[in-house]
Design an enzyme around this catalytic site. Structure first.
Site, short mmCIF file in Angstrom:
data_model
loop_
_atom_site.label_atom_id
_atom_site.label_comp_id
_atom_site.label_asym_id
_atom_site.label_seq_id
_atom_site.Cartn_x
_atom_site.Cartn_y
_atom_site.Cartn_z
CG ASP A 1 -51.85 38.45 -11.13
OD1 ASP A 1 -51.09 37.75 -11.34
OD2 ASP A 1 -51.75 39.53 -10.29
CB CYS B 1 -51.50 36.75 -7.86
SG CYS B 1 -51.62 37.02 -6.17
CB THR C 1 -47.85 37.83 -2.80
OG1 THR C 1 -49.28 38.29 -3.00
CG2 THR C 1 -46.76 39.04 -3.09
CG HIS D 1 -56.46 19.56 10.34
ND1 HIS D 1 -55.40 19.99 11.42
CD2 HIS D 1 -56.40 18.25 10.33
CE1 HIS D 1 -55.02 18.95 11.94
NE2 HIS D 1 -55.31 17.84 11.23
CG HIS E 1 -60.33 18.45 11.83
ND1 HIS E 1 -59.53 19.16 12.37
CD2 HIS E 1 -59.52 17.24 11.99
CE1 HIS E 1 -58.14 18.72 12.75
NE2 HIS E 1 -58.51 17.46 12.68
#
Length: 167
Positions: A8, A65, A67, A98, A133
């Site tokens: 964004d 973005c 955060t 993992h 995994h």
């Protein structure tokens, strides 16, 4: 490697810098936008980048973005995507080893360019370990087709039935 990238307005500058860096490393970038710093909505571009990976047009993807939170949530709504928000190289390594994450989310307000480059390098160079995994990744993938309705026979486990084959 063929990579999708999306962001964004809050991630635009970092995306452009990281894209240039990754192209310099020999990667091919499918730029899903945004293409300016003008205010926009991260779900539009995070979903586009995730669909490019889910549909097999790109091997992995990177979304950004401010955060990294909203765009990672968005990417994870696309079936087949395992997007991890990473703020350091160890998290990037472990999510590949993992979780077989196929997308990386970064917070432009949380990491600078040099750290973003290192995180991306580790994410793109680390192989999935498989083994035990793989069983766990398969269980995550199976959730994409599971109903969210509670199982009345198993209320002690928050209304969901756990897999019991894991020691």
């Amino acid at each position: 490697m063929n990579l999708s990238m999306g962001c964004d307005h809050g991630g635009y500058a970092l995306k452009e810098q990281l894209k240039t860096y990754l192209e310099g490393q020999g990667h091919t970038i499918v730029d899903c936008g945004t293409h300016s710093a003008e205010s926009c909505d991260y779900p539009d571009f995070g979903a586009a980048a995730a669909r490019a990976v889910a549909e097999g047009r790109c091997e992995r993807g990177i979304v950004i973005c401010t955060t990294g939170i909203g765009i990672s949530i968005t990417a994870n709504k696309v079936k087949g995507i395992r997007c991890a928000l990473c703020g350091d190289p160890l998290a990037a390594e472990m999510t590949r080893r993992h979780n077989d994450a196929n997308m990386l989310a970064l917070g432009a307000g949380m990491v600078g360019l040099q750290l973003a480059q290192r995180i991306a390098d580790v994410f793109l160079s680390t192989q999935f370990e498989g083994g035990r995994h793989q069983r766990r990744v398969d269980k995550i993938s199976a959730l994409e087709g599971v109903s969210t309705k509670a199982d009345p026979q198993n209320q002690e486990n928050c209304g969901s039935k756990p897999w019991r084959d894991t020691p």
